[in-house]
Design an enzyme around this catalytic site. Structure first.
Site, PDB file in Angstrom:
ATOM      1  CB  SER A 187      43.488  34.408  44.209  1.00 38.85           C
ATOM      2  OG  SER A 187      44.496  34.324  43.347  1.00 38.85           O
ATOM      3  CD  GLU A 239      38.102  37.398  33.843  1.00 37.35           C
ATOM      4  OE1 GLU A 239      38.856  37.781  34.792  1.00 37.35           O
ATOM      5  OE2 GLU A 239      38.260  36.407  33.547  1.00 37.35           O
TER       6      GLU A 239
END
Length: 238
Positions: A38, A115
């Site tokens: 987010s 990631e």
């Protein structure tokens, strides 16, 4: 309800400010890792806006998930991958939990494998979080995601339980098992406070069938924190 909405809006605004602080570290010509979450999405949108306005140019994005790739492409950010760009100048990513040494738990968004690959290829790993993610010890706030192949996954769950975890197979909203971009499962492992993350990481890395874990140790170089008093930045030498 109105106060809760105001708080959520205020928190999101702080995340946006922190993400935009991170984007200021990008220079023309850079290869930039595009993280998940987010807070990271605010950075991606800011990069797209700067490119559209001509204030930023000649950058290449390395997305950490298929969803991020789709959003970045929609925003007009040129994309590549680690095969073509094995060295990443700077990555902007989020985290689920951060300790005082800038060690992380990541993987709440399900993209921990990509990631970590991008983080390991990065000269500078910039983590952007809100202050609620700060922790005295990893595992205090967030379960540790562990990505496993679907074959024999229950044997991995038993192994993780033997290490002291309470294990939960991550599921989609419809109740089916959540699948990563690599079509693996994620086991969310509640260890409580992890007193020696390095030892736990070694145990996990030696186990066949475990693809990756969400302990990101010694990878973050910068931490940008959105808090009630504003935005602050920490850096460590790696």
């Amino acid at each position: 309800m109105e106060r809760a909405n105001e708080h959520a809006h205020s928190r999101d605004q702080l995340k946006r400010l922190a993400a935009e602080r991170a984007v200021k570290l990008i220079s023309p010509g850079m290869v930039v890792g595009l993280g998940v979450g987010s807070t990271a999405i605010h950075a991606i949108r800011k990069i797209g806006a700067l490119l559209a306005d001509g204030e930023l140019h000649n950058i290449i994005g390395i997305p950490c998930s298929k969803a991020v790739a789709a959003e970045a492409s929609r925003l007009g950010i040129p994309l590549s991958d680690l095969d073509e760009q094995p060295v990443v100048d700077l990555t902007i990513d989020g985290a689920d939990e951060v300790d005082s040494q800038l060690n992380l738990i990541k993987g709440g968004g399900g993209a921990l494998l990509r990631e970590k690959m991008v983080a390991q290829a990065s000269l500078r790993e910039v983590i952007v979080v809100d202050e609620g993610k700060l922790s005295p010890q990893l595992g205090t706030l967030f379960a540790l995601p562990v990505e496993v192949i679907t074959f024999g996954w229950k044997s991995q769950a038993r192994f993780l339980e033997q290490l002291g975890a309470t294990v939960c197979l991550r599921r989609r909203v419809d109740g089916g098992p959540y699948l990563t971009d690599q079509n693996n499962y994620i086991l969310d492992c509640t260890f409580g406070s992890i007193h020696d993350p390095e030892v736990l990481a070694r145990h996990l890395e030696q186990r066949a069938g475990i693809v990756e874990h969400g302990l990101f140790l010694g990878l973050a170089t910068d931490l940008i924190i959105a808090g009630t008093s504003g935005v602050r930045q920490m850096s460590v030498a790696r």
